[in-house]
Write a protein that holds these residues in place. Structure first.
Motif, PDB file in Angstrom:
ATOM      1  N   ALA A 130     -31.060  12.729 -25.745  1.00  0.00           N
ATOM      2  CA  ALA A 130     -30.119  13.312 -24.795  1.00  0.00           C
ATOM      3  C   ALA A 130     -28.704  12.942 -25.122  1.00  0.00           C
ATOM      4  O   ALA A 130     -28.288  11.824 -24.905  1.00  0.00           O
ATOM      5  N   VAL A 131     -28.029  14.047 -25.302  1.00  0.00           N
ATOM      6  CA  VAL A 131     -26.444  13.589 -25.632  1.00  0.00           C
ATOM      7  C   VAL A 131     -25.570  14.525 -24.603  1.00  0.00           C
ATOM      8  O   VAL A 131     -25.730  15.730 -24.228  1.00  0.00           O
ATOM      9  N   GLN A 132     -24.917  13.596 -23.696  1.00  0.00           N
ATOM     10  CA  GLN A 132     -23.975  14.187 -22.795  1.00  0.00           C
ATOM     11  C   GLN A 132     -22.581  14.404 -23.329  1.00  0.00           C
ATOM     12  O   GLN A 132     -21.781  13.210 -23.878  1.00  0.00           O
ATOM     13  N   MET A 143     -16.800  14.274 -32.563  1.00  0.00           N
ATOM     14  CA  MET A 143     -17.561  13.437 -33.315  1.00  0.00           C
ATOM     15  C   MET A 143     -18.144  12.447 -32.008  1.00  0.00           C
ATOM     16  O   MET A 143     -17.415  12.052 -31.125  1.00  0.00           O
ATOM     17  N   VAL A 144     -19.484  12.316 -31.944  1.00  0.00           N
ATOM     18  CA  VAL A 144     -19.688  11.356 -30.822  1.00  0.00           C
ATOM     19  C   VAL A 144     -20.713  10.366 -31.481  1.00  0.00           C
ATOM     20  O   VAL A 144     -21.126  10.174 -32.541  1.00  0.00           O
ATOM     21  N   LEU A 200     -31.563  16.684 -31.035  1.00  0.00           N
ATOM     22  CA  LEU A 200     -30.388  16.330 -29.689  1.00  0.00           C
ATOM     23  C   LEU A 200     -30.779  17.546 -28.778  1.00  0.00           C
ATOM     24  O   LEU A 200     -30.491  18.504 -28.959  1.00  0.00           O
ATOM     25  N   ASN A 201     -30.763  16.954 -27.639  1.00  0.00           N
ATOM     26  CA  ASN A 201     -30.608  17.517 -26.525  1.00  0.00           C
ATOM     27  C   ASN A 201     -29.361  17.657 -25.693  1.00  0.00           C
ATOM     28  O   ASN A 201     -29.068  16.616 -25.098  1.00  0.00           O
ATOM     29  N   ILE A 202     -28.295  18.790 -25.969  1.00  0.00           N
ATOM     30  CA  ILE A 202     -27.015  18.492 -25.313  1.00  0.00           C
ATOM     31  C   ILE A 202     -26.973  18.867 -23.966  1.00  0.00           C
ATOM     32  O   ILE A 202     -27.657  19.978 -23.415  1.00  0.00           O
ATOM     33  N   SER A 203     -26.212  18.263 -23.258  1.00  0.00           N
ATOM     34  CA  SER A 203     -25.765  18.734 -21.703  1.00  0.00           C
ATOM     35  C   SER A 203     -24.505  18.327 -21.507  1.00  0.00           C
ATOM     36  O   SER A 203     -23.947  17.396 -22.153  1.00  0.00           O
ATOM     37  N   PHE A 204     -23.766  19.094 -20.602  1.00  0.00           N
ATOM     38  CA  PHE A 204     -22.424  18.842 -20.310  1.00  0.00           C
ATOM     39  C   PHE A 204     -22.277  17.994 -18.935  1.00  0.00           C
ATOM     40  O   PHE A 204     -22.922  18.210 -18.055  1.00  0.00           O
ATOM     41  N   ILE A 205     -21.266  16.961 -19.420  1.00  0.00           N
ATOM     42  CA  ILE A 205     -21.099  16.345 -18.176  1.00  0.00           C
ATOM     43  C   ILE A 205     -20.357  17.187 -17.070  1.00  0.00           C
ATOM     44  O   ILE A 205     -19.284  18.029 -17.553  1.00  0.00           O
TER      45      ILE A 205
END
Lengths: 317, 110
Positions: A130-132, A143-144, A200-205
């Protein structure tokens, strides 16, 4: 090699029938399967359960496992001489392998396939992460640093989570809930096996000002009574710096004004829109003069926003 | 570590995965994939008109379906799912995905 008690892991006795073993596995799988369970430790637990079941469900593997004898979990041991699991294979250095490796090769050996040191190509494992990211990063691309832990066996033969770090470019145009696949960035393959993949599961903060609706953004725009009545030009923040927005005269609360192209980028270079949602806000601490002017307005205005109630308003004050 | 964009695959409705990619990434067999399409649980978005012998090899799917396909593939492996259960699970997972998306949408607009 460290001993693992597969019977203990499945919670069955050493004399359990194959049906009992299957039943015990099913029950535990329903409890810990990572696709079903909400238990954060479920993944590790399920890995052990799966490993135990893979060996015990197969009568030949189970017999070979039983021939290893019973040892306390985690204790160092070596298979007895002429152990059935090693016949026909190359000689192992039992110190640097895991018990599961021993049984993973069993089927292949049984079918007379050629093995090198008992190991065929083993593909690397896939991982999901999970990537926020912030809305700013979604807007510009970023780039994270991905810090994640994967379950691995330590020297004691215990499953532990081991930290991995990985830098990934999150491209412009991702949306909330976007899934990305990075090929070959998962677990390392062994003996010529392919590397696993990283999902990767992208979600927004959550942002303090903007809300997200697919590629559009919404911002609450507080306005005064006179701005809403007379119209105004106000500065509105966007992810790309402030813009001037003309509010036409006579706008009510809830009215959405579109600021074209200032939403989140789409994959085809286009952008969504930003919508300013009007909110009429009354003066929190009006001065005497402001109150006087409001009273004057109340006296001269005949406007009634509640005519649709159909009530007699002659006694309203 | 450098991140090579060639290795990046978008798993959404704007991108396609081929049948062979789907098989490779999900671990399903060609027969199982054919069964999912046959039962209507999975719909190819198009067929590659190239001269290919096997029907299943010509299919292209929405990249979005890979996530659910991987899930049913894992569930099949770990729970020994029968073919019918495989397609039913896929249909239900898709329904959950759509509902979750709607929920997310409603929450953000509230």
């Amino acid at each position: 090699m460290k001993f693992k008690d597969y019977y203990e892991i499945l919670g069955v006795s050493r004399t359990a029938t194959s049906d009992e073993i299957k039943k015990a596995y099913r029950k535990l799988a329903h409890q810990y399967h990572p696709d079903i369970s909400k238990d954060p430790a479920g993944e590790e637990k399920f890995k052990e359960i799966g490993e135990a079941y893979a060996t015990l469900k197969d009568s030949e593997k189970r017999a070979a496992y039983d021939a290893l004898g019973s040892h306390p979990s985690g204790q160092e041991f070596r298979p007895p001489p002429n152990w059935s699991g090693s016949q026909g294979g190359q000689s192992y250095s039992f110190d640097d392998i895991d018990l599961s490796d021993l049984f993973a090769n069993f089927a292949g050996r049984r079918h007379g396939e050629q093995h090198h040191g008992g190991h065929g190509p083993i593909p690397g494992q896939d991982y999901e992460l999970a990537v926020q990211i912030s809305l700013e990063d979604a807007y510009h691309g970023a780039m994270v640093d991905l810090n994640f832990t994967v379950p691995e066996y330590d020297n004691q033969g215990q499953l532990k989570r081991v930290a991995h770090t990985f830098k990934a470019r999150i491209p412009k145009g991702v949306s909330h809930g976007q899934k990305l696949l990075l090929r070959g960035k998962g677990g390392k393959g062994a003996n010529g096996g392919k590397n696993g993949n990283l999902y990767l599961n992208i979600s927004f903060i959550a942002h303090s000002l903007f809300r997200v609706a697919e590629h559009d953004l919404l911002i609450d725009l507080p306005v005064t009574v006179w701005e809403a009545t007379l119209g105004a030009t106000v500065k509105v923040p966007t992810l790309d710096g402030p813009v001037n927005l003309k509010i036409p005269a006579g706008m009510n609360s809830g009215k959405k004004l579109r600021i074209k192209g200032h939403g989140l980028p789409k994959q085809n270079q286009a952008h969504g829109d930003l919508f300013a949602v009007l909110q009429i806000v009354v003066t929190p601490n009006p001065s005497e003069q402001e109150v006087a002017l409001m009273k004057q307005l109340a006296d001269i205005s005949s406007f009634n926003p509640r005519t649709h109630f159909g009530l007699d308003t002659t006694n309203e004050k | 570590m450098k991140n090579n964009d060639a290795e990046l695959l978008w798993l959404d409705e704007h991108h396609e995965v081929t049948a062979s990619e789907l098989l490779e990434l999900s671990g399903l067999s060609a027969e199982e994939l054919e069964w999912l399409v046959e039962t209507g649980a999975l719909n190819p978005i198009r067929c590659v008109p190239a001269a290919v012998t096997q029907q299943s090899q010509a299919w292209c799917f929405s990249g979005q379906c890979l996530v659910a396909i991987r899930t049913v593939s894992r569930l099949k492996r770990d729970f020994d799912l029968a073919p019918d259960a495989l397609s039913l699970t896929l249909v239900l997972l898709e329904r959950i995905r759509v509902l979750e998306q709607q929920l997310l949408q409603n929450n953000s607009q509230a």
